[in-house]
Design a protein around this motif. Sequence first.
Motif, PDB file in Angstrom:
ATOM      1  N   LEU A 182      -0.175 -16.254   5.048  1.00 21.17           N
ATOM      2  CA  LEU A 182       0.348 -15.782   6.327  1.00 21.17           C
ATOM      3  C   LEU A 182      -0.745 -15.204   7.227  1.00 21.17           C
ATOM      4  CD1 LEU A 182       3.544 -14.079   4.881  1.00 21.17           C
ATOM      5  CD2 LEU A 182       3.446 -16.240   6.126  1.00 21.17           C
ATOM      6  N   GLY A 183      -2.013 -15.344   6.799  1.00 23.93           N
ATOM      7  CA  GLY A 183      -3.124 -14.917   7.637  1.00 23.93           C
ATOM      8  C   GLY A 183      -3.598 -13.491   7.440  1.00 23.93           C
ATOM      9  N   TRP A 184      -3.259 -12.899   6.287  1.00 28.70           N
ATOM     10  CA  TRP A 184      -3.615 -11.499   6.034  1.00 28.70           C
ATOM     11  C   TRP A 184      -4.471 -11.363   4.786  1.00 28.70           C
ATOM     12  CZ3 TRP A 184      -2.650  -8.296   9.845  1.00 28.70           C
ATOM     13  CH2 TRP A 184      -1.580  -8.563  10.702  1.00 28.70           C
ATOM     14  N   ARG A 185      -5.265 -10.280   4.744  1.00 29.48           N
ATOM     15  CA  ARG A 185      -6.001  -9.931   3.527  1.00 29.48           C
ATOM     16  C   ARG A 185      -5.634  -8.505   3.151  1.00 29.48           C
ATOM     17  NH1 ARG A 185     -10.966  -7.228   5.082  1.00 29.48           N
ATOM     18  NH2 ARG A 185     -11.085  -7.147   7.354  1.00 29.48           N
ATOM     19  N   LEU A 186      -5.485  -8.283   1.865  1.00 31.42           N
ATOM     20  CA  LEU A 186      -5.068  -6.981   1.358  1.00 31.42           C
ATOM     21  C   LEU A 186      -6.264  -6.037   1.280  1.00 31.42           C
ATOM     22  CD1 LEU A 186      -2.790  -5.258   0.088  1.00 31.42           C
ATOM     23  CD2 LEU A 186      -3.512  -6.175  -2.141  1.00 31.42           C
ATOM     24  N   LEU A 187      -6.118  -4.847   1.877  1.00 28.30           N
ATOM     25  CA  LEU A 187      -7.169  -3.831   1.851  1.00 28.30           C
ATOM     26  C   LEU A 187      -6.858  -2.708   0.869  1.00 28.30           C
ATOM     27  CD1 LEU A 187      -7.780  -3.547   5.700  1.00 28.30           C
ATOM     28  CD2 LEU A 187      -9.034  -4.959   4.052  1.00 28.30           C
ATOM     29  N   ARG A 188      -5.628  -2.225   0.911  1.00 25.63           N
ATOM     30  CA  ARG A 188      -5.200  -1.140   0.021  1.00 25.63           C
ATOM     31  C   ARG A 188      -3.749  -1.406  -0.375  1.00 25.63           C
ATOM     32  NH1 ARG A 188      -8.124   3.763   0.727  1.00 25.63           N
ATOM     33  NH2 ARG A 188     -10.297   3.240   1.154  1.00 25.63           N
ATOM     34  N   GLN A 189      -3.350  -0.820  -1.481  1.00 23.23           N
ATOM     35  CA  GLN A 189      -1.981  -1.018  -1.956  1.00 23.23           C
ATOM     36  C   GLN A 189      -1.558   0.165  -2.811  1.00 23.23           C
ATOM     37  OE1 GLN A 189      -0.897  -5.049  -3.485  1.00 23.23           O
ATOM     38  NE2 GLN A 189      -0.453  -3.940  -5.386  1.00 23.23           N
ATOM     39  N   GLY A 190      -0.274   0.523  -2.744  1.00 18.28           N
ATOM     40  CA  GLY A 190       0.238   1.603  -3.564  1.00 18.28           C
ATOM     41  C   GLY A 190       1.715   1.412  -3.832  1.00 18.28           C
ATOM     42  N   ARG A 191       2.256   2.255  -4.671  1.00 18.62           N
ATOM     43  CA  ARG A 191       3.676   2.175  -4.987  1.00 18.62           C
ATOM     44  C   ARG A 191       4.213   3.580  -5.217  1.00 18.62           C
ATOM     45  NH1 ARG A 191       6.589  -2.375  -6.219  1.00 18.62           N
ATOM     46  NH2 ARG A 191       8.708  -1.914  -6.872  1.00 18.62           N
ATOM     47  N   ALA A 192       5.421   3.822  -4.705  1.00 18.86           N
ATOM     48  CA  ALA A 192       6.101   5.099  -4.912  1.00 18.86           C
ATOM     49  C   ALA A 192       7.578   4.810  -5.132  1.00 18.86           C
ATOM     50  CB  ALA A 192       5.918   6.011  -3.698  1.00 18.86           C
ATOM     51  N   GLY A 193       8.047   4.927  -6.376  1.00 19.75           N
ATOM     52  CA  GLY A 193       9.434   4.617  -6.677  1.00 19.75           C
ATOM     53  C   GLY A 193       9.742   3.158  -6.375  1.00 19.75           C
ATOM     54  N   GLN A 194      10.739   2.921  -5.522  1.00 20.94           N
ATOM     55  CA  GLN A 194      11.151   1.567  -5.175  1.00 20.94           C
ATOM     56  C   GLN A 194      10.381   1.003  -3.981  1.00 20.94           C
ATOM     57  OE1 GLN A 194      15.478   1.090  -4.970  1.00 20.94           O
ATOM     58  NE2 GLN A 194      15.737   2.950  -6.178  1.00 20.94           N
ATOM     59  N   VAL A 195       9.403   1.748  -3.500  1.00 22.06           N
ATOM     60  CA  VAL A 195       8.661   1.337  -2.302  1.00 22.06           C
ATOM     61  C   VAL A 195       7.256   0.876  -2.674  1.00 22.06           C
ATOM     62  CG1 VAL A 195       7.717   2.108  -0.088  1.00 22.06           C
ATOM     63  CG2 VAL A 195       9.974   2.900  -0.829  1.00 22.06           C
ATOM     64  N   ALA A 196       6.917  -0.341  -2.263  1.00 17.95           N
ATOM     65  CA  ALA A 196       5.536  -0.821  -2.360  1.00 17.95           C
ATOM     66  C   ALA A 196       4.951  -0.784  -0.961  1.00 17.95           C
ATOM     67  CB  ALA A 196       5.505  -2.246  -2.913  1.00 17.95           C
ATOM     68  N   PHE A 197       3.717  -0.244  -0.816  1.00 18.39           N
ATOM     69  CA  PHE A 197       3.146  -0.159   0.516  1.00 18.39           C
ATOM     70  C   PHE A 197       1.734  -0.738   0.499  1.00 18.39           C
ATOM     71  CE2 PHE A 197       2.935   3.841  -1.740  1.00 18.39           C
ATOM     72  CZ  PHE A 197       1.660   4.344  -1.556  1.00 18.39           C
ATOM     73  N   HIS A 198       1.379  -1.374   1.619  1.00 18.11           N
ATOM     74  CA  HIS A 198       0.161  -2.157   1.709  1.00 18.11           C
ATOM     75  C   HIS A 198      -0.552  -1.891   3.027  1.00 18.11           C
ATOM     76  CE1 HIS A 198       3.491  -4.273  -0.285  1.00 18.11           C
ATOM     77  NE2 HIS A 198       2.636  -4.988  -0.997  1.00 18.11           N
ATOM     78  N   LEU A 199      -1.863  -1.893   3.004  1.00 16.59           N
ATOM     79  CA  LEU A 199      -2.652  -1.878   4.230  1.00 16.59           C
ATOM     80  C   LEU A 199      -3.377  -3.225   4.304  1.00 16.59           C
ATOM     81  CD1 LEU A 199      -3.402  -0.063   6.648  1.00 16.59           C
ATOM     82  CD2 LEU A 199      -5.500   0.523   5.409  1.00 16.59           C
TER      83      LEU A 199
END
Length: 207
Positions: A182-199
Motif C-alpha cells: 500500500l506504499g508504506w514502510r513500518l517505522l515503529r510498532q507497539g501493542r496495548a491490550g486489543q490495540v495495535a499501533f504503528h508509525l
Amino acid sequence: MNMRSKSSGGARPAASAPGVVRIIGGTWKRSKLAVAAAPGLRPTPDRVRETLFNWLGQDLSGLRCLDAFAGSGALGFEAASRGATEVLLIEQAPALVASLRDNATRLQASQITVQRGDALSLMRQRAGQAWDVVFLDPPFGDGQNEALFRDALKAARDLVSSNGLLYLEAPRVWTDAELAELGWRLLRQGRAGQVAFHLLGPQAPGG
C-alpha cells in the motif's frame, strides 16, 4: 518531517454516557475534553498517546496534522497542544462533531478545524495536500473492517508529504509486506491490550 526519538464499531463496549478524555501533554496538559456518547467510541488510551508523542517528539511546532475518524479528537487535540499550527479533525457522527467544536471553542483552539463528513471521501478530496502527520484510527468493527483499513491506508498515502508520518491504530498488527503493498514502510510498532499501533512513513519510489 523526520521521525523523532472512531466512532462506530469498536473492539470495546459501546459508550453509554458522555465521557471525558484528558490531554496528557503540551500547552493544554491536564485539560479535559468532553466527549459525547457514541456506539463503539474507543478513544486512544493515555499510554498509547504517550508512546506516540514520544515517537513524534513533544514539539510539533509548524506541523500540519490531519486526524481522520477523529472520534473524541484526542489525537488531534494532543497535536495542537504540542504546537501544531494546523489541525483538521474529520468526524461523521453529529454528536461527536458537536463535542469536538465545543472543546475547540472552549480551549480557544483557532488552529483546529472540525469537518463533518465521511473520512474516506474527504481524505480522497484532499489528495496532494501534503500533510506532515496523519492520524488514522478507523472503527475496528470487531475485526471485520479490513476493507476500510486498506482503503484508508490508500487514501492516506496521497495525503502525507514525502517526509511525513502516518499513525495507524488497528485491532491487529499490519505486516511489512501488507504495508509495502500500500506504499508504506513500518517505522515503529507497539501493542496495548486489543490495540495495535504503528508509525509509518511513505515508501520511497522503487523501495
